[in-house]
Design an enzyme around this catalytic site. Structure first.
Site, PDB file in Angstrom:
ATOM      1  N   GLY A 152      -2.074  -7.612  -2.088  1.00  0.00           N
ATOM      2  CA  GLY A 152      -1.327  -7.212  -0.909  1.00  0.00           C
ATOM      3  C   GLY A 152      -1.404  -5.712  -0.714  1.00  0.00           C
ATOM      4  O   GLY A 152      -2.269  -5.043  -1.275  1.00  0.00           O
ATOM      5  N   CYS A 153      -0.504  -5.185   0.074  1.00  0.00           N
ATOM      6  CA  CYS A 153      -0.480  -3.760   0.390  1.00  0.00           C
ATOM      7  C   CYS A 153      -0.549  -2.929  -0.888  1.00  0.00           C
ATOM      8  O   CYS A 153       0.232  -3.123  -1.813  1.00  0.00           O
ATOM      9  CB  CYS A 153       0.792  -3.434   1.160  1.00  0.00           C
ATOM     10  SG  CYS A 153       0.970  -1.692   1.558  1.00  0.00           S
ATOM     11  N   PHE A 154      -1.477  -2.000  -0.922  1.00  0.00           N
ATOM     12  CA  PHE A 154      -1.698  -1.264  -2.163  1.00  0.00           C
ATOM     13  C   PHE A 154      -0.612  -0.260  -2.498  1.00  0.00           C
ATOM     14  O   PHE A 154      -0.495   0.177  -3.627  1.00  0.00           O
ATOM     15  CB  PHE A 154      -3.073  -0.614  -2.213  1.00  0.00           C
ATOM     16  CG  PHE A 154      -3.590   0.084  -0.977  1.00  0.00           C
ATOM     17  CD1 PHE A 154      -2.769   0.780  -0.107  1.00  0.00           C
ATOM     18  CD2 PHE A 154      -4.941   0.048  -0.706  1.00  0.00           C
ATOM     19  CE1 PHE A 154      -3.273   1.433   1.006  1.00  0.00           C
ATOM     20  CE2 PHE A 154      -5.474   0.705   0.403  1.00  0.00           C
ATOM     21  CZ  PHE A 154      -4.626   1.396   1.266  1.00  0.00           C
ATOM     22  N   TRP A 155       0.232   0.130  -1.546  1.00  0.00           N
ATOM     23  CA  TRP A 155       1.282   1.117  -1.821  1.00  0.00           C
ATOM     24  C   TRP A 155       2.248   0.643  -2.904  1.00  0.00           C
ATOM     25  O   TRP A 155       2.533   1.350  -3.850  1.00  0.00           O
ATOM     26  CB  TRP A 155       2.087   1.424  -0.561  1.00  0.00           C
ATOM     27  CG  TRP A 155       1.323   2.049   0.557  1.00  0.00           C
ATOM     28  CD1 TRP A 155       0.151   2.747   0.496  1.00  0.00           C
ATOM     29  CD2 TRP A 155       1.700   2.027   1.933  1.00  0.00           C
ATOM     30  NE1 TRP A 155      -0.219   3.157   1.748  1.00  0.00           N
ATOM     31  CE2 TRP A 155       0.715   2.733   2.657  1.00  0.00           C
ATOM     32  CE3 TRP A 155       2.772   1.485   2.622  1.00  0.00           C
ATOM     33  CZ2 TRP A 155       0.778   2.918   4.027  1.00  0.00           C
ATOM     34  CZ3 TRP A 155       2.835   1.667   3.996  1.00  0.00           C
ATOM     35  CH2 TRP A 155       1.851   2.378   4.690  1.00  0.00           C
TER      36      TRP A 155
ATOM     37  N   HIS B 121       6.488  -5.405  -2.695  1.00  0.00           N
ATOM     38  CA  HIS B 121       6.298  -5.669  -4.128  1.00  0.00           C
ATOM     39  C   HIS B 121       7.564  -5.346  -4.910  1.00  0.00           C
ATOM     40  O   HIS B 121       8.200  -4.329  -4.659  1.00  0.00           O
ATOM     41  CB  HIS B 121       5.132  -4.831  -4.667  1.00  0.00           C
ATOM     42  CG  HIS B 121       3.829  -5.235  -4.078  1.00  0.00           C
ATOM     43  ND1 HIS B 121       3.345  -4.694  -2.909  1.00  0.00           N
ATOM     44  CD2 HIS B 121       2.920  -6.135  -4.483  1.00  0.00           C
ATOM     45  CE1 HIS B 121       2.179  -5.254  -2.622  1.00  0.00           C
ATOM     46  NE2 HIS B 121       1.903  -6.131  -3.560  1.00  0.00           N
TER      47      HIS B 121
END
Length: 167
Positions: free
Chosen positions: A11-14, A154
């Protein structure tokens, strides 16, 4: 001190970077695009690449298995091409192995997650050999350190922890 490399997408890497970088034994992280078809991928042009994280870690402090167990705890590996509100191929769950040993450990970990019955469904995480990793633009690196209240989907899920065994 020796180091190893791991490349994961969930998912979103942040949010992935923000949580994984804090693990003891993680030496360095960077976010980028991997597992796809576009050379020199960017945020605006990443084709079939996933948003991923490259991790350099000290295997004397944290094992690849421990990294994978945490990876499976902080994102939902049972949703295809989706994490939270983020939808699309860029947000898929994938493990890009850099050695046969990593591939074997990834497959064992997935089997253990599936056998545990703790996750909401079967794991759909792709397991592929590592390819090019295109570093994301500077504004994406260390995003949640710079913008602490920024977007993330996350978080550690307390119920998604594999029981300890003699692995």
């Amino acid at each position: 001190m020796s180091s190893e490399r791991a490349v994961l997408a969930g998912g979103c890497f942040w949010g992935m970077q923000d949580l994984i970088r804090k693990l003891p034994g993680v030496l360095k992280t960077r976010v980028g695009y991997t597992g796809g078809d576009v050379p020199n991928a960017t945020y605006r042009s990443h084709g079939t690449h996933a948003e991923g994280i490259e991790i350099v870690f000290d295997p004397a402090q944290i094992s690849y298995r421990q990294l994978l167990e945490f990876f499976f705890q902080i994102h939902d590996p049972t949703t295809k091409n989706r994490q939270g509100n983020d939808r699309g191929l860029a947000y898929r769950s994938a493990i890009y192995w850099v050695s046969e040993a990593q591939r074997d450990e990834a497959l064992r970990t997935i089997a253990d997650v599936n056998a545990s019955g703790l996750w909401p469904g079967p794991v759909v995480t792709e397991v592929e050999p590592v390819g090019d990793f295109w570093e994301a633009e500077p504004e994406h690196q260390d995003y949640l350190e710079r913008i602490p209240n920024g977007y993330t989907c996350h978080f550690p899920r307390a119920g998604w922890v594999l029981p300890r065994s003699d692995r």
